[in-house]
Design an enzyme around this catalytic site. Structure first.
Site, PDB file in Angstrom:
ATOM      1  N   ASN A 192       0.798  -1.222   0.000  1.00 33.58           N
ATOM      2  CA  ASN A 192       0.000   0.000   0.000  1.00 33.58           C
ATOM      3  C   ASN A 192       0.831   1.272   0.000  1.00 33.58           C
ATOM      4  O   ASN A 192       0.662   2.130  -0.851  1.00 33.58           O
ATOM      5  CB  ASN A 192      -0.938  -0.029   1.214  1.00 33.58           C
TER       6      ASN A 192
ATOM      7  N   ASN B 110      -1.397   1.327   7.034  1.00 33.35           N
ATOM      8  CA  ASN B 110      -1.529   2.132   5.825  1.00 33.35           C
ATOM      9  C   ASN B 110      -0.315   3.047   5.653  1.00 33.35           C
ATOM     10  O   ASN B 110       0.783   2.562   5.426  1.00 33.35           O
ATOM     11  CB  ASN B 110      -2.850   2.910   5.876  1.00 33.35           C
TER      12      ASN B 110
ATOM     13  N   ASP C 122      -4.791   7.901   6.443  1.00 27.94           N
ATOM     14  CA  ASP C 122      -4.343   7.114   5.291  1.00 27.94           C
ATOM     15  C   ASP C 122      -2.865   7.452   5.104  1.00 27.94           C
ATOM     16  O   ASP C 122      -2.023   6.989   5.851  1.00 27.94           O
ATOM     17  CB  ASP C 122      -5.203   7.470   4.077  1.00 27.94           C
TER      18      ASP C 122
END
Length: 299
Positions: free
Chosen positions: A118, A176, A229
Site C-alpha cells: 500500500n 496504511n 491514510d
C-alpha cells in the site's frame, strides 16, 4: 469560509494565512501516492482504479506517466532518486531504474504472496519499509480479488542490500501510511482498519526504533474525521495526516495543531515544489496544492 481550522497557536507558524488551496488536477477515479522529484521538478501520483500513474509539472499540468501501472498505490523516492512503488495488482513493491526498467523488490513473504502493498518509505540506510493491508485484493476495483495468503496485514522491511522482506510489525488490522521522524528514532504508522470495522480506532501509532527493529508501539494521535491514510513528517517533527475533511497536523507530542480543510476526502500528501515548501494533496478525484511554512523531514 477559511480553509484553516486552527486548534493550537503553534499551527500559525506552519501555514501562510493568505495562501490559497488550488486544485491543479481533476477527473481522476481515486488519487493516491504523491511523490516529488526535485531533479525533474515533477510530481508523480497514482490513479488506482484507472490502473495508471500520472505526472504533474507547473509547465504542463497533468499527463499520463505510466499506463498499466499494476494498480500502483503508494510511491516514494530512494536515495539515488529512483521511484519505488507499491502495486495492488502485482502484489509487489518495485523500483523503477534510471533506464526505465522495473525491478521487483518484494512480492512474497515467508513463501506466500503479499496481500496488496500500500505505502512505502525508504530510510537513510537504504532499507525499504512498506505496509501490506488487504485493500487491493478485497475486490476487482483497485486490483484483483483474491484470498489473502498472509496470516495478517503487516509492516515489512526489505534490507538495504536486498533480499527477502521481513515482517517487522504484526499487530495492525490494516496498516496504511508510514513515515519516520527526522532523526529516524520513531516510525509512525497509520491504522485504517476502521474503513471496514468501526470498532478499530482511527489512530496513528508511534514505534521506537531499536537495534532489533520497531518496539514499544503506542497510540500517537487519533484522527477525528474519517481515518488516517497517507502521512508525512516535516523537518520539525510534526505529522501531517490525511483525513476525511482535509489534512490534520499534529505536533511531536501528539497535539492536534490544526487542519487544512479540503473539499474532498484526502488520501495522501507530500512536500515538494522548487523550494520544498509546497504541499501536494491527493484527494478522491482531484489533486490540490497549497504553500506551507514547512518542508519534508527527508528532502
Amino acid at each position: 469560509m477559511s480553509i484553516y481550522d486552527k486548534r493550537d497557536p503553534r499551527f500559525r507558524g506552519l501555514i501562510h494565512p493568505n495562501a490559497q488551496l488550488r486544485q491543479i488536477g481533476a477527473g481522476f477515479e481515486w488519487t493516491e501516492g504523491p511523490v516529488w522529484f526535485p531533479a525533474a521538478q515533477m510530481l508523480l501520483f497514482s490513479d488506482i482504479p484507472a490502473h495508471r500513474m500520472m505526472r504533474w509539472t507547473a509547465q504542463t499540468g497533468c499527463s499520463i506517466f505510466r499506463e498499466d501501472s499494476g494498480y500502483s498505490n503508494g510511491n516514494t523516492r530512494d536515495g539515488q532518486g529512483r521511484l519505488v512503488t507499491c502495486h495492488h495488482g502485482l502484489r509487489a513493491v518495485t523500483r523503477t531504474e534510471h533506464d526505465g526498467t522495473l525491478t521487483t523488490l518484494a512480492n512474497q513473504g515467508a513463501g506466500q504472496r503479499l496481500n496488496s502493498p500500500n505505502d512505502v518509505v525508504v530510510s537513510r540506510d537504504g532499507s525499504i519499509w512498506f505496509t501490506d493491508p488487504t485493500y487491493g485484493i478485497m475486490s476487482d476495483l483497485e486490483g484483483y480479488k483474491a484470498t489473502p495468503e498472509q496470516p495478517g496485514s503487516y509492516v515489512w522491511r526489505i534490507p538495504a542490500e536486498g533480499g527477502a522482506a521481513q515482517p517487522v510489525i504484526t499487530d495492525f488490522t490494516q496498516p496504511n501510511g508510514l513515515c519516520f521522524s527526522p532523526d529516524e528514532r520513531l516510525l509512525y504508522v497509520a491504522e485504517s482498519g476502521s474503513s471496514h470495522d468501526a470498532a478499530i480506532p482511527p489512530v496513528i501509532r508511534a514505534y521506537e526504533m531499536t537495534a532489533e527493529g520497531p518496539a514499544n508501539g503506542r497510540d500517537f494521535a487519533t484522527v477525528d474525521a474519517g481515518l488516517p491514510d497517507g502521512i508525512r513528517c516535516d523537518a520539525q517533527g510534526n505529522i501531517w495526516s490525511s483525513a476525511a475533511d482535509g489534512v490534520h497536523v499534529f505536533a511531536p507530542d501528539g497535539t492536534l495543531l490544526g487542519k487544512i480543510l479540503v473539499p474532498q476526502v484526502v488520501s495522501n500528501l507530500c512536500f515538494g515544489g522548487p523550494r520544498g515548501n509546497r504541499l501536494f494533496i491527493t484527494a478522491t478525484t482531484g489533486l490540490y496544492t497549497i504553500a506551507v511554512n514547512a518542508s519534508a523531514a527527508q528532502p
